[in-house]
Design an enzyme around this catalytic site. Structure first.
Site, mmCIF file in Angstrom:
data_model
loop_
_atom_site.group_PDB
_atom_site.id
_atom_site.type_symbol
_atom_site.label_atom_id
_atom_site.label_comp_id
_atom_site.label_asym_id
_atom_site.label_seq_id
_atom_site.Cartn_x
_atom_site.Cartn_y
_atom_site.Cartn_z
ATOM 1 N N LYS A 1 2.619 10.533 -6.216
ATOM 2 C CA LYS A 1 1.671 10.582 -5.094
ATOM 3 C C LYS A 1 2.076 11.546 -3.993
ATOM 4 O O LYS A 1 3.238 11.890 -3.824
ATOM 5 C CB LYS A 1 1.396 9.167 -4.565
ATOM 6 N N ARG B 1 3.370 0.839 -11.586
ATOM 7 C CA ARG B 1 2.305 1.587 -12.267
ATOM 8 C C ARG B 1 2.681 3.065 -12.248
ATOM 9 O O ARG B 1 2.673 3.692 -11.194
ATOM 10 C CB ARG B 1 0.978 1.342 -11.538
HETATM 11 N N1 HH2 Z 1 -3.315 4.189 -7.798
HETATM 12 C C1 HH2 Z 1 -4.242 4.932 -8.454
HETATM 13 C C2 HH2 Z 1 -5.175 4.312 -9.306
HETATM 14 N N2 HH2 Z 1 -5.166 2.970 -9.485
HETATM 15 N N3 HH2 Z 1 -4.220 0.846 -9.037
HETATM 16 C C3 HH2 Z 1 -3.329 0.097 -8.380
HETATM 17 N N4 HH2 Z 1 -3.324 -1.238 -8.553
HETATM 18 N N5 HH2 Z 1 -2.398 0.645 -7.518
HETATM 19 C C4 HH2 Z 1 -2.348 1.982 -7.289
HETATM 20 O O1 HH2 Z 1 -1.504 2.429 -6.485
HETATM 21 C C5 HH2 Z 1 -3.302 2.825 -7.970
HETATM 22 C C6 HH2 Z 1 -4.244 2.210 -8.842
HETATM 23 C C7 HH2 Z 1 -4.263 6.415 -8.272
HETATM 24 O O2 HH2 Z 1 -3.490 7.060 -9.220
HETATM 25 P P1 HH2 Z 1 -4.012 7.729 -10.598
HETATM 26 O O3 HH2 Z 1 -4.585 6.736 -11.517
HETATM 27 O O4 HH2 Z 1 -2.867 8.493 -11.140
HETATM 28 O O5 HH2 Z 1 -5.080 8.797 -10.148
HETATM 29 P P2 HH2 Z 1 -6.672 8.780 -10.100
HETATM 30 O O6 HH2 Z 1 -7.098 7.673 -9.217
HETATM 31 O O7 HH2 Z 1 -7.005 10.154 -9.553
HETATM 32 O O8 HH2 Z 1 -7.181 8.577 -11.505
#
Ligand code: HH2
Length: 276
Positions: free
Chosen positions: A221, A256
């Site tokens: 992040k 995660r």
């Molecule tokens: N962060 C993201 C997505 N889902 N769920 C939880 N519970 N906690 C988090 O911190 C979280 C989440 C964002 O990351 P990512 O899936 O890599 O990216 P994107 O939302 O662009 O798909």
């Protein structure tokens, strides 16, 4: 072991990220093809993920919402194939705020709901988790992905995020969800400035003290890129690993992450130190 039982065990777990999206911030477009997505899910499990979090909507800052039908079209074939192919000790999670998407995912084999809106986006979500007796992640977010980084402001970020999560956990329980089904997540990067994220990470013990298992999502992040002056998310693996080690020491239950192998090393070493 059933996921609900595993969540009551002391040892922390890794949740591997599988974004079936064209636009996720660090891996968008890589796993849109079903075969590529399934292969990645299996690789994450092999490297030590006990949960695979499948999502069909990016929640990066500025992202537009994705309709239920499109999310289902993206994730369902992947969940169906993974639920056949994954080892028994690896569960599937569905990353969505829409109950219709979660329901289709559960029917295809998902065993956990990851709702970044903590049940606020869809009033049916709590009922769904309650009727299937499945664990649900309640995450804090100020605003929506589209607006959350516009001008987030807190007086006391730790106290406010904690109060929000306790209130959502209470609402979930009033909707029939058992206490042991609930995980809480401070929502790193969701409507937070750099220092807000750092405050939350410095006080993870206060979230752990609620007694709910805590999930932490720092993987690749931007707040770490800001500290390091690194713009490319895939260059933030070592930084992510540092937060995992600190999280283990603070008592976080689920991490995660995109990079399971590196975070597994951090988890195992920090866990051994914690138990020394
Ligand atoms: N962060 C993201 C997505 N889902 N769920 C939880 N519970 N906690 C988090 O911190 C979280 C989440 C964002 O990351 P990512 O899936 O890599 O990216 P994107 O939302 O662009 O798909």
């Amino acid at each position: 072991m059933r996921l609900l039982d595993r969540l009551q065990e002391p040892k922390p777990m890794l949740m591997g990220i599988l974004n079936v999206t064209p636009d996720s911030f660090s891996d968008g477009g890589r796993y849109l093809d079903v075969r590529a997505a399934v292969a990645q899910g299996l690789k994450l499990a092999e490297e030590g993920a006990e949960i695979i979090d499948v999502g069909g909507e990016s929640t990066r800052p500025g992202a537009e919402p994705v309709a239920a039908e499109e999310q289902i079209r993206r994730v369902l074939p992947v969940i169906e194939a993974l639920s056949e192919a994954l080892p028994a000790d690896c569960s599937i999670s569905i990353d969505t705020t829409i109950a219709e998407v979660a329901k289709a995912a559960i029917q295809a084999g998902a065993a956990l709901i990851n709702d970044v809106s903590a049940g606020r986006a869809d009033p049916q979500m709590f009922q769904l988790a309650a009727s299937h007796k499945l664990p649900i992640v309640l995450m804090h977010m100020q605003g929506t992905p589209k607006t959350m980084q516009d001008n987030p402001v807190y007086q006391d970020v730790v106290a406010e995020v904690l109060a929000f999560l306790k209130a959502r956990a209470l609402a979930a329980q009033q909707a029939g969800i058992a206490r042991e089904q609930i995980l809480i997540d401070p929502g790193i990067g969701f409507g937070k400035r750099r220092n807000d994220n750092l405050q939350l990470l410095a006080h993870l013990d206060r979230f752990v003290a609620t007694g709910f298992p805590v999930l932490l999502g720092t993987s690749r992040k931007r707040f770490m890129g800001q500290i390091l002056d690194v713009g490319e998310p895939t260059e933030l693996v070592a930084a992510t690993v540092a937060t995992t080690a600190l999280g283990v020491m603070a008592g976080v239950k689920v991490f995660r992450v995109h990079d399971v192998k590196a975070n597994r090393q951090a988890l195992e070493v920090a866990w051994a130190i914690r138990n020394a």
